[in-house]
Design a protein around this motif. Structure first.
Motif, mmCIF file in Angstrom:
data_model
loop_
_atom_site.group_PDB
_atom_site.id
_atom_site.type_symbol
_atom_site.label_atom_id
_atom_site.label_comp_id
_atom_site.label_asym_id
_atom_site.label_seq_id
_atom_site.Cartn_x
_atom_site.Cartn_y
_atom_site.Cartn_z
ATOM 1 N N LEU A 53 36.778 40.777 40.889
ATOM 2 C CA LEU A 53 36.935 41.724 39.781
ATOM 3 C C LEU A 53 38.390 41.741 39.299
ATOM 4 C CD1 LEU A 53 34.706 44.770 40.793
ATOM 5 C CD2 LEU A 53 34.349 43.167 38.906
ATOM 6 N N ASP A 54 39.334 41.733 40.244
ATOM 7 C CA ASP A 54 40.741 41.731 39.857
ATOM 8 C C ASP A 54 41.071 40.494 39.033
ATOM 9 O OD1 ASP A 54 40.935 44.043 41.248
ATOM 10 O OD2 ASP A 54 42.156 43.254 42.897
ATOM 11 N N GLU A 55 40.569 39.351 39.498
ATOM 12 C CA GLU A 55 40.832 38.091 38.821
ATOM 13 C C GLU A 55 40.151 38.072 37.448
ATOM 14 O OE1 GLU A 55 42.824 35.830 39.316
ATOM 15 O OE2 GLU A 55 42.074 34.272 37.949
ATOM 16 N N GLY A 56 38.905 38.550 37.408
ATOM 17 C CA GLY A 56 38.183 38.600 36.139
ATOM 18 C C GLY A 56 38.889 39.513 35.145
ATOM 19 N N TRP A 57 39.430 40.629 35.633
ATOM 20 C CA TRP A 57 40.150 41.555 34.761
ATOM 21 C C TRP A 57 41.356 40.865 34.155
ATOM 22 C CZ3 TRP A 57 45.121 43.457 34.677
ATOM 23 C CH2 TRP A 57 45.351 44.514 33.795
ATOM 24 N N ALA B 234 47.715 47.968 36.551
ATOM 25 C CA ALA B 234 47.097 46.647 36.473
ATOM 26 C C ALA B 234 46.612 46.213 37.850
ATOM 27 C CB ALA B 234 48.115 45.634 35.941
ATOM 28 N N PRO B 235 45.307 45.885 37.991
ATOM 29 C CA PRO B 235 44.896 45.267 39.244
ATOM 30 C C PRO B 235 45.739 43.996 39.440
ATOM 31 C CG PRO B 235 42.983 45.764 37.869
ATOM 32 C CD PRO B 235 44.208 45.986 37.026
ATOM 33 N N PRO B 236 46.031 43.557 40.631
ATOM 34 C CA PRO B 236 45.449 43.970 41.903
ATOM 35 C C PRO B 236 46.085 45.206 42.535
ATOM 36 C CG PRO B 236 46.934 42.147 42.252
ATOM 37 C CD PRO B 236 46.926 42.423 40.769
ATOM 38 N N ASP B 237 46.837 46.015 41.782
ATOM 39 C CA ASP B 237 47.284 47.265 42.383
ATOM 40 C C ASP B 237 46.064 48.006 42.926
ATOM 41 O OD1 ASP B 237 49.084 49.643 42.786
ATOM 42 O OD2 ASP B 237 47.581 50.490 41.443
ATOM 43 N N PHE B 238 46.217 48.598 44.082
ATOM 44 C CA PHE B 238 45.104 49.253 44.777
ATOM 45 C C PHE B 238 44.403 50.260 43.868
ATOM 46 C CE2 PHE B 238 43.656 52.658 47.722
ATOM 47 C CZ PHE B 238 42.739 51.920 48.444
ATOM 48 N N GLN C 88 26.061 39.234 36.379
ATOM 49 C CA GLN C 88 25.210 40.170 35.654
ATOM 50 C C GLN C 88 25.994 41.382 35.136
ATOM 51 O OE1 GLN C 88 21.807 41.453 37.886
ATOM 52 N NE2 GLN C 88 21.180 42.942 36.339
ATOM 53 N N TYR C 89 26.894 41.918 35.991
ATOM 54 C CA TYR C 89 27.504 43.206 35.648
ATOM 55 C C TYR C 89 28.930 43.117 35.106
ATOM 56 C CZ TYR C 89 23.497 45.181 38.058
ATOM 57 O OH TYR C 89 22.230 45.519 38.421
ATOM 58 N N ALA C 90 29.708 42.106 35.562
ATOM 59 C CA ALA C 90 31.123 42.076 35.192
ATOM 60 C C ALA C 90 31.364 41.972 33.683
ATOM 61 C CB ALA C 90 31.835 40.954 35.942
ATOM 62 N N LEU D 217 43.371 41.414 30.412
ATOM 63 C CA LEU D 217 44.814 41.307 30.226
ATOM 64 C C LEU D 217 45.148 40.203 29.241
ATOM 65 C CD1 LEU D 217 47.451 42.535 31.232
ATOM 66 C CD2 LEU D 217 47.578 40.699 32.918
ATOM 67 N N ALA D 218 44.444 39.067 29.361
ATOM 68 C CA ALA D 218 44.785 37.907 28.538
ATOM 69 C C ALA D 218 44.242 38.029 27.121
ATOM 70 C CB ALA D 218 44.246 36.641 29.199
ATOM 71 N N SER D 219 43.251 38.896 26.906
ATOM 72 C CA SER D 219 42.623 38.927 25.586
ATOM 73 C C SER D 219 43.462 39.696 24.573
ATOM 74 C CB SER D 219 41.233 39.551 25.681
ATOM 75 O OG SER D 219 41.318 40.903 26.044
#
Lengths: 256, 408
Positions: free
Chosen positions: B397-401, B199-203, B234-236, B406-408
């Motif tokens: 990106l980590d936050e968006g993920w 799981a991000p934010p793991d490197f 646009q991409y996320a 994760l939440a979905s």
């Protein structure tokens, strides 16, 4: 001893010792992959890796650190505990709260904040580590000694004084022997604070004191070092266990 | 590697910037002097190298190969093992805030966010790395050595080795592996429960997400390396849609993820999943040799290539032994040390040198390195290598993920 007490004791011992079983197995495992219940290959690779990583000198440094913290924090805790238990300390609650505050503050924040101050004051790194860890150990020693002094009967000392002992003799020959079990317990807890610390030792110590927790933390941060981590962890757990038994013996002698 | 405390290091960097007593954030430069004088000043110095200590092969290389060679130059090299490179940065930032000039950290193995956070706070000494004598053997145009996750390297850190983001599989359990990342995602959906990612934010988990970003949006070069809100918008969404679609087929139906590469490696070692991933393929050699990973472990090379990066040695601006540190950094860059380090039996780290610039004998030494059965040579692994997105991409990106997948 009743049956219930005996069962409770056995359960307690099992609860303390069971987590050590996989540790002991891993320490002697050269190869152990799932789904095998026991290691497929036994050996001393973990021990060798731990020695290569510097476990020997690191244990020595950890011991010295633990001892210094115990030597500093135990008498300070005893004095604070005695004052809080026997005298009317103005705003005693606030004093106790201040002494206990290191328990509440995250050690990482304390280390980062005080690191800058200690560097500005040009305090040598090891001295800074000793000071900070002594403060971190004070809550334990103070609370323990406060309870001990609260239960302590000063009548024995008064008796000694009426029999002609000096104040000094009364403390060293009457009060301290009576409090020996509590002092040993306090010293043990203070030793553990120095023995097990990571963040203060590394950040405030500036990497000069590579102790066992530093080796355990870096080895445990990845997969594949399990045997080494197990050996290092056992090296961290066993000395305190031995000390605990020693402290227990002091306690028994104190009661006898 | 482990990313547990990065945010605190970055936060501390900001604090150091905001604090009234904080020093200027411009990087101090090293004294401009001939190399002979650096060598003379280094004589008798003790260099404390703070490095991630979880890599046994790396520890052994530094202790048994690099340190003795440094001793011959009159420099004592002392390794300080840390669980997280952020710890070293935290110490340097405290020293910098206190105005120390005789600091305890002389050299740090670093790249990416820790380098960027240090640069922001002026924690690294600059104007030295390009002057090292052995620097002549690197390619000045090599993009991996010019930018470290989008932050200019300049003369503020000296290259040490290259790495490639790598997917790893067990050939006994995946006899016909996919050859593209899109293929890997399809394979994962066709084999429920056999794949997952940290799981991000793991490197590593974060790199995987960025790698999927390039795949889901039409390949390398499509997403601009520089971050902007427009590019993100646009991409996320495409990326998160693809990962959300994948989620039910992941290990434990994607309801939980390994928290670190370490946990994913554990799952792979125990046969719970068939693939793992790493930004440091050199460690695979040791993991297979000591039986942690099965003998049938193989690297999955992707047709479209993967992200590549380099890691560096940086000298803190507070170092009291910076001459000695420069000598060690130069030594680490020498063909002899680079070839010893590239040997899979020693550490297996890919060289940062340009083999065309080496003399005959040195080049031959590299060409004669024994091949590893697990890790293919760098040329193969880095084919179509993609440059890393700039560090500003990472946090959004980590936050968006976290919010979309994760939440979905």
């Amino acid at each position: 001893m009743g049956l219930t007490a005996r069962v409770a004791r056995a359960a307690l011992a099992a609860w303390l010792l069971l987590p050590l079983v996989p540790l002991v197995l891993w320490a002697a495992a050269d190869r152990w992959t799932a789904p095998a219940v026991l290691p497929q290959a036994w050996g001393t690779a973990g021990l060798r890796d731990a020695v290569d990583a510097g476990a020997g000198p690191a244990s020595l440094r950890s011991t010295v650190l633990g001892l210094v913290v115990a030597v500093l924090a135990t008498p300070l805790g005893a004095m604070a505990g005695r004052a809080l238990a026997t005298y009317r300390v103005p705003v005693g609650g606030a004093v106790l709260a201040a002494l206990l505050s290191p328990l509440v503050l995250p050690p990482f924040a304390v280390a980062l904040g005080l690191d800058v101050l200690l560097l500005r004051l040009r305090v040598p790194e090891p001295v800074g580590v000793f000071l900070l860890l002594t403060v971190a150990a004070l809550p334990y020693t103070t609370v323990l000694m406060r309870a001990a002094y609260a239960a302590h009967d000063t009548g024995f000392e008064e008796e000694a004084r009426t029999l002609g002992a000096t104040a000094r003799q009364a403390v060293f020959h009457v009060q301290l022997p009576l409090l020996a079990p509590a002092l040993a317990g306090a010293a043990f807890l203070a030793f553990l604070v120095g023995w097990s610390d990571y963040v203060v030792t590394l950040l405030v110590g500036g990497g000069q004191l590579v102790t066992l927790p530093l080796l355990v933390a870096s080895a445990a941060s990845t997969v594949g070092n399990e045997a080494q981590v197990a050996v290092l962890s056992l090296s961290s757990v066993l000395p305190p266990l031995v000390l605990l038994v020693a402290v227990g013996l002091v306690g028994q002698r104190g009661r006898a | 590697m482990a990313a547990a405390r990065r945010p605190i290091a970055a936060g501390a960097a900001l604090l150091a910037l905001a604090g009234c007593a904080a020093p200027a954030s411009e990087a101090p430069g090293a004294a401009d002097r001939p190399w002979d004088e650096v060598l003379a000043a280094a004589e008798g110095q003790t260099v404390d190298l703070w490095m991630y200590g979880g890599d046994e092969a790396g520890n052994a290389y530094v202790d048994d190969v690099l340190a003795p060679a440094a001793a011959e130059l009159g420099v004592t090299l002392r390794r300080v093992p840390v669980a997280d490179t952020g710890d070293a940065l935290d110490r340097v930032l405290a020293e910098r805030q206190a105005g120390t000039t005789e600091g305890d950290v002389d050299l740090v193995w670093v790249n990416g966010e820790n380098y960027a956070a240090g640069r922001q706070a002026g924690a690294w000494l600059c104007d030295w790395a390009l002057d090292l004598p052995n620097r002549q053997y690197t390619d000045p145009g090599d993009p991996l050595l010019q930018n470290d996750f989008g932050v200019p390297v300049e003369g503020c850190e000296s290259p040490w080795h290259k790495a490639q983001f790598t997917l790893v599989y067990d050939s006994a359990r995946v006899p016909e592996p996919p050859t593209t990342l899109a293929g890997v995602l399809d394979w994962a959906q066709a084999n429920p429960g056999r794949f997952t990612y940290p799981a991000p934010p793991d490197f590593t988990g974060s790199v995987f997400v960025r790698q999927v970003l390039t795949t889901a949006t039409g390949g390398a070069g499509e997403v601009p390396l520089e971050y902007s809100q427009e590019a993100y918008d646009q991409y996320a969404p495409e990326l998160f849609d693809r990962l959300a679609e994948l989620a039910p087929a992941l290990w434990r139906e994607g309801s939980t993820h390994p928290q670190s590469q370490q946990e994913l490696d554990r799952l792979f070692a125990d046969g719970e999943v068939d693939m793992t991933m790493t930004y440091g393929p050199a460690t695979l050699i040791d993991l297979v040799a000591d039986g942690t990973f099965p003998d049938t472990t193989r690297v999955l090379t992707l047709e479209e290539g993967t992200f590549g990066n380099a890691s560096f040695l940086a000298i803190p601006s507070t170092s009291g032994d910076s001459a000695g540190a420069q000598v060690v950094a130069d030594l680490a860059l020498s063909p002899a040390q680079q070839v010893a380090k590239a040997d899979p039996g020693t550490w297996g780290q890919f060289t940062v040198l340009d083999l065309d610039r080496l003399d005959e004998a040195d080049r031959a030494a590299f060409e004669q390195l024994p091949p590893s059965p697990v890790v293919p040579p760098y040329e193969e692994l880095s084919r179509n290598a993609q440059p890393e997105l700039s560090a500003e991409w990472v946090a959004p990106l980590d936050e968006g993920w976290r919010r979309s997948v994760l939440a979905s």
